[in-house]
Design a protein around this motif. Structure first.
Motif, short mmCIF file in Angstrom:
data_model
loop_
_atom_site.label_atom_id
_atom_site.label_comp_id
_atom_site.label_asym_id
_atom_site.label_seq_id
_atom_site.Cartn_x
_atom_site.Cartn_y
_atom_site.Cartn_z
N LEU A 124 7.11 -14.49 -4.59
CA LEU A 124 7.97 -13.96 -3.52
C LEU A 124 8.61 -12.65 -3.96
CD1 LEU A 124 9.36 -14.22 -0.78
CD2 LEU A 124 11.09 -15.68 -1.86
N GLN A 125 9.08 -12.57 -5.19
CA GLN A 125 9.64 -11.32 -5.69
C GLN A 125 8.63 -10.17 -5.55
OE1 GLN A 125 11.50 -11.50 -9.61
NE2 GLN A 125 11.74 -13.72 -9.42
N GLU A 126 7.40 -10.44 -5.97
CA GLU A 126 6.36 -9.41 -5.92
C GLU A 126 6.09 -8.99 -4.49
OE1 GLU A 126 1.64 -8.86 -7.13
OE2 GLU A 126 2.73 -10.68 -7.71
N ALA A 127 6.05 -9.96 -3.57
CA ALA A 127 5.75 -9.64 -2.17
C ALA A 127 6.86 -8.83 -1.52
CB ALA A 127 5.51 -10.94 -1.39
N VAL B 174 8.83 -6.72 -2.93
CA VAL B 174 8.77 -5.35 -3.43
C VAL B 174 7.51 -4.64 -2.95
CG1 VAL B 174 8.64 -3.90 -5.49
CG2 VAL B 174 10.18 -5.88 -5.44
N ALA B 175 6.34 -5.28 -3.12
CA ALA B 175 5.07 -4.62 -2.85
C ALA B 175 4.73 -4.59 -1.37
CB ALA B 175 3.95 -5.31 -3.63
N LEU C 30 6.87 -5.49 1.36
CA LEU C 30 7.95 -5.05 2.24
C LEU C 30 8.58 -3.74 1.79
CD1 LEU C 30 9.78 -8.47 2.87
CD2 LEU C 30 7.90 -7.43 4.17
N GLY C 31 8.41 -3.38 0.54
CA GLY C 31 8.95 -2.13 0.03
C GLY C 31 10.46 -2.16 -0.17
N TRP C 32 11.02 -3.36 -0.33
CA TRP C 32 12.46 -3.46 -0.53
C TRP C 32 12.82 -3.14 -1.97
CZ3 TRP C 32 15.10 -8.03 2.41
CH2 TRP C 32 14.73 -8.00 3.76
N THR C 33 13.97 -2.54 -2.15
CA THR C 33 14.47 -2.25 -3.50
C THR C 33 15.71 -3.05 -3.83
OG1 THR C 33 15.76 -0.37 -2.66
CG2 THR C 33 13.52 0.09 -3.47
N SER C 34 16.31 -3.69 -2.84
CA SER C 34 17.50 -4.50 -3.07
C SER C 34 17.71 -5.44 -1.90
CB SER C 34 18.74 -3.62 -3.25
OG SER C 34 19.02 -2.91 -2.04
N LEU C 35 18.57 -6.45 -2.10
CA LEU C 35 18.97 -7.36 -1.04
C LEU C 35 20.32 -6.93 -0.47
CD1 LEU C 35 18.12 -10.84 -2.65
CD2 LEU C 35 16.70 -9.49 -1.09
N ARG C 36 20.54 -7.24 0.80
CA ARG C 36 21.84 -6.97 1.42
C ARG C 36 22.87 -8.00 0.93
NH1 ARG C 36 20.52 -5.57 7.78
NH2 ARG C 36 18.81 -4.09 7.40
N PRO C 37 24.16 -7.68 1.08
CA PRO C 37 25.19 -8.64 0.63
C PRO C 37 25.04 -10.02 1.24
CG PRO C 37 26.18 -6.49 1.02
CD PRO C 37 24.75 -6.39 1.47
N LEU D 226 8.05 -13.97 10.91
CA LEU D 226 8.03 -15.06 9.94
C LEU D 226 6.62 -15.34 9.45
CD1 LEU D 226 10.67 -17.62 11.29
CD2 LEU D 226 10.96 -15.65 9.80
N GLY D 227 5.64 -15.07 10.33
CA GLY D 227 4.26 -15.20 9.89
C GLY D 227 3.92 -14.22 8.78
N THR D 228 4.46 -13.02 8.85
CA THR D 228 4.26 -12.04 7.77
C THR D 228 4.83 -12.56 6.46
OG1 THR D 228 4.28 -10.17 9.32
CG2 THR D 228 4.80 -9.70 7.00
N TYR D 229 6.04 -13.15 6.53
CA TYR D 229 6.69 -13.63 5.32
C TYR D 229 5.94 -14.82 4.70
CZ TYR D 229 10.60 -10.73 6.86
OH TYR D 229 11.38 -9.67 7.26
N THR D 230 5.46 -15.74 5.55
CA THR D 230 4.71 -16.88 5.00
C THR D 230 3.35 -16.44 4.46
OG1 THR D 230 3.95 -17.41 7.25
CG2 THR D 230 5.86 -18.63 6.40
N ASP D 231 2.66 -15.56 5.20
CA ASP D 231 1.33 -15.10 4.75
C ASP D 231 1.40 -14.40 3.40
OD1 ASP D 231 0.19 -16.13 6.99
OD2 ASP D 231 0.05 -14.22 8.06
N MET D 232 2.46 -13.62 3.18
CA MET D 232 2.49 -12.81 1.96
C MET D 232 2.71 -13.64 0.70
SD MET D 232 6.14 -10.79 2.32
CE MET D 232 7.70 -11.57 1.87
N VAL D 233 3.08 -14.92 0.88
CA VAL D 233 3.24 -15.80 -0.30
C VAL D 233 2.28 -16.98 -0.25
CG1 VAL D 233 5.65 -15.14 -0.68
CG2 VAL D 233 5.13 -17.07 0.83
N GLY D 234 1.31 -16.94 0.67
CA GLY D 234 0.29 -17.98 0.71
C GLY D 234 0.69 -19.25 1.41
N LEU D 235 1.75 -19.21 2.24
CA LEU D 235 2.14 -20.36 3.04
C LEU D 235 1.76 -20.11 4.50
CD1 LEU D 235 5.68 -21.09 1.51
CD2 LEU D 235 3.49 -22.15 0.91
#
Length: 775
Positions: free
Chosen positions: A11-14, A16-17, A19-26, A90-99
């Protein structure tokens, strides 16, 4: 260790790679800390503030670290449109980690559902009604499907808590909790709620997990607000069309009729307009959302259907005709803007009436003070209790009362109902043939089966009922939307015209056998008279704020000159009627007016209180005042009556309020009302129409030691014996004459008037008034 570092490595890798995120919001940091620790939580953040990711990332990480056999997490939304809107995300988020994720609602094809039951996805996106279908269906092995369920996410929880659908949701969740091997972790998401601690307690139900409110400090942000005043709807639409030119905007209207009329005027002005409300067909709404999302110069004219978190793309402006009823709605709508860097959240109010100007100011000032309406959880939700008894009797081979009661008492919305009351209800339903008792098990009775058994009991799965509707379609069978039965009954073939989807249509044929209306394009027709049956109540805090605004002398900077002038005229007209305390009495020709500014439910309750003392009076409440008419009625008579109802004992008089409850109008509040015994129906009506504690507190300054239980009548010997106690009179009249030449009194819109109707002109007859007569 940071929250991000605690996520599953994949999930960390996905994040960053992919979504292109560099940090989480508060909010994502704080929510991740709580959720990874296994806590129940209510997560608060503005619209587009990252709430979805704050809940879904920890959920995915949990499912990856501890794979589930079957459904591991539920994402529940109040409406199908929000599910559809969130499915790709949500489909993007599940697909990117194999769920996997699966969307199940009323429009999901049967073949897809069957495939899901055979091979469940880890994340199920659904509605409370579809969950009910799964629990009742003989084709779904719920024990196998949900035995490893761990997490339940409820989006837009403020739209469910405190309602019948919220009670239904918690009922279904508690039934799933008995199936699952785990203590379900419960997560609620919301942008606007005034009492998150109460909502969290409600959502927690029987869960024994620790709980936490995730509400990080809000960063100050720019707000652009404008209130304008135009006397006619065409002028409002013309001004809105100028503002909407060249940008993407949502124009919220309070009624479907206003939506249609505004859309027609804006389209005539050359604006690219789409219409979005509950009576427009699903195909038309989807087309509007898709075209709007891809365009750059368009306006969707809508009702509250787009108030929830449905993403319609990058939005420039929010426009509002008149003013919504709550601060929560105002904030939800304004929150659709301001998502781009450097852009300010904004709302432009276009008010046809001076009352609309006042209400808009009150909403803005309450929001600026950080106030949002509380959502009051209920604990005696009879309609859903009846619904759940029917649903459990339909599942499997019925249910014993012991098993049903053991399940029902787990639900917070039923905890105020005593076992003896539930037994009495079941006894009634058995006599009424809504239920049958066979070998000690409750089964669906013939009366309930006749009423709710159509289309494989689809009417039984939802606690709310859509009104009987007719499909509107063109001669080439293109669906345009639906019309309510009451409106259809007034149509005449070959004569009538109406507006739908922002266009005028002529009626060619009305086919009652399959409920279809065949139409063709027509010249501009009359706007349809959509209207609700129940009185629409404004809250006490909002109405009190209107009084404060009328009594003040500052002029908000966000008013146009025309709106400022409307405010000045209202202040001059109301200068004698804005005292705090128990309000002010105006003596006018033919009636007395008690200006309370107490809100609709309190005024409605005071109406019945006055009527209990003087049944010959005609008492008419609205959100701001109570009108009293009667032969020879004097100011002193009203003052004496107010003194009587100001006695604390009045609000503790069981028999009197039982009699009042017997006289309440028979509004249809629930689709299960035909199965209610009279005492349950009376209590349900009273809980909607009356606020005994609020009225007593407003009038006497304290909450009574106890308020009558309108659900359980007293024995007949006590209920009708004796005469009503007449409370002692202690009048305290005070008088002050109105100044000569004062401007006419403004007319506030009664709550029972259908939304969108024009207000009557203000009466100019005023002989004298009583200032602070009851303070």
């Amino acid at each position: 260790m940071s929250v991000f570092a605690r996520f599953s490595p994949r999930l960390q890798e996905a994040i960053v790679a992919r979504l292109g995120w560099t940090s989480l919001r508060p909010v994502q940091e704080q929510a991740g800390e709580a959720l990874l620790a296994g806590k129940n939580a209510v997560v608060l953040a503005p619209t587009a503030g990252g709430k979805t990711e704050a809940s879904i990332f920890p959920t995915l990480s949990t499912l990856m670290d501890n794979p589930a056999d079957g459904v591991g997490a539920l994402y529940i939304a109040p409406i199908k449109a929000l599910l559809n809107n969130q499915s790709e995300r949500l489909g993007t988020y599940t697909d990117m980690v194999g769920l996997r994720r699966f969307v199940w609602h009323g429009d999901t094809p049967s073949a897809d559902r069957q495939r899901f039951v055979r091979e469940p996805a880890e994340l199920l996106m659904t509605t409370p009604e579809s969950l009910e279908v799964m629990l009742v269906s003989q084709r779904v092995d719920t024990d196998k499907l949900f035995r490893n369920l761990r997490i339940v996410i409820v989006d837009e929880i403020h739209a469910l808590a405190g309602t019948d659908r919220g009670a239904h949701l918690l009922s279904v969740v508690e039934r799933l909790a008995r199936v699952s091997q785990h203590d379900l972790q419960r997560i609620g998401l919301s942008a606007t709620v005034g009492n998150p601690a109460d909502i969290l307690t409600w959502l927690q139900g029987t869960s024994r997990r620790e709980s936490m409110i995730v509400d990080p400090p809000k960063q100050p942000s720019k707000r652009q607000l404008l209130i304008s005043h135009r006397p006619t709807l065409p002028e409002i639409a013309r001004d809105a069309a100028r503002v909407a030119k060249g940008i993407k905007s949502l124009f919220f209207c309070q009624t479907r009729s206003m939506t249609e009329a505004v859309a027609e005027h804006m389209r005539s002005a050359g604006t690219n307009v789409f219409v979005h409300h509950s009576a427009v067909s699903r195909e038309e709404r989807q087309t509007a959302e898709e075209k709007f999302n891809k365009g750059s110069d368009a306006c969707i004219v809508c009702t509250s259907t787009l108030e929830l978190g449905i993403d319609v793309g990058d939005l420039d402006r929010v426009l509002q005709a008149e003013a919504p009823d709550t601060v929560s709605s105002f904030l939800q709508r304004m929150g659709r803007t301001g998502r781009r860097a450097g852009q300010a959240a904004n709302t432009s109010f276009f008010c046809e009436t001076a009352e609309g100007v006042l209400q808009a100011i009150a909403l803005i000032e309450l929001a600026r003070a950080g106030w949002v309406e509380d959502i009051t959880p209920q604990d005696r939700c009879w309609p859903v209790l009846i619904h759940q008894l029917l649903a459990m009797s339909l599942a499997s081979d019925g249910v014993t009362f012991e098993d049903a009661w053991e399940q029902l008492q787990r639900v917070p919305d039923f905890r105020g109902i005593r076992r003896a009351e539930a037994e009495r209800l079941v006894a009634w339903m058995l006599r009424d043939k809504s239920l049958l008792l066979l070998d000690g098990r409750l089964l669906l009775g013939p009366k309930a089966e006749r009423r709710y058994g159509r289309r494989n009991f689809m009417e039984l799965y939802a606690v709310f009922s859509s009104p009987q509707t007719y499909t509107v379609e063109t001669t080439n069978q293109q669906p345009l939307g639906t019309l309510n039965q009451g409106f259809v009954d007034r149509l005449v073939e070959g004569v009538s015209c109406f507006l739908l989807s922002g266009r005028p249509w002529a009626v060619l044929a009305i086919r009652h056998d399959d409920r279809r209306i065949i139409v063709e394009p027509a010249p501009r027709g009359r706007q349809p008279t959509w209207g609700g049956m129940l009185p629409q109540f404004l809250g006490e805090r909002l109405c009190a704020k209107v009084r404060v605004i009328l009594a003040a002398d500052d002029v908000p900077q966000y008013l146009t000159p025309e709106a400022a002038n409307a405010l000045a005229l209202q202040r001059a007209a109301m200068s004698a009627f804005t005292d705090p305390g128990r309000g002010t009495i105006e003596v006018a020709e033919g009636e007395l007016r008690w200006w309370t500014f107490a809100g609709g439910r309190i005024n409605h309750t005071l109406r019945y209180a006055l009527g209990a003392l003087h049944d010959q009076w005609k008492v008419i409440p609205d959100n701001f005042l109570i009108k009293i008419r009667g032969e020879g009625i004097s100011q002193r008579d009203l003052l004496e009556a107010i003194e009587q109802i100001a006695e604390p004992e009045f609000w503790e008089n069981e028999r009197l309020w039982q009699d009042i409850a017997d006289t309440l109008p028979a509004y249809r509040l629930s689709k299960f009302q035909p199965l209610m015994p009279a005492w349950v129906e009376r209590e349900s009506l009273a809980s909607y129409l009356l606020d005994l504690e609020g009225a007593a507190r407003w009038l006497t300054g304290r909450v009574p030691s106890r308020t009558p239980d309108l659900g359980v009548p007293l024995p007949a010997s006590l209920h009708r014996s004796g005469s009503r106690r007449r409370l002692r009179l202690r009048p305290r009249p005070r008088h002050q004459a109105a100044s000569a030449g004062s401007p006419p009194r403004p007319t506030f819109w009664p709550c029972a008037t259908p939304s969108g109707a024009r207000r009557s002109s203000a009466s100019t007859s005023r002989r004298r008034c009583t200032r602070a007569s009851c303070a």
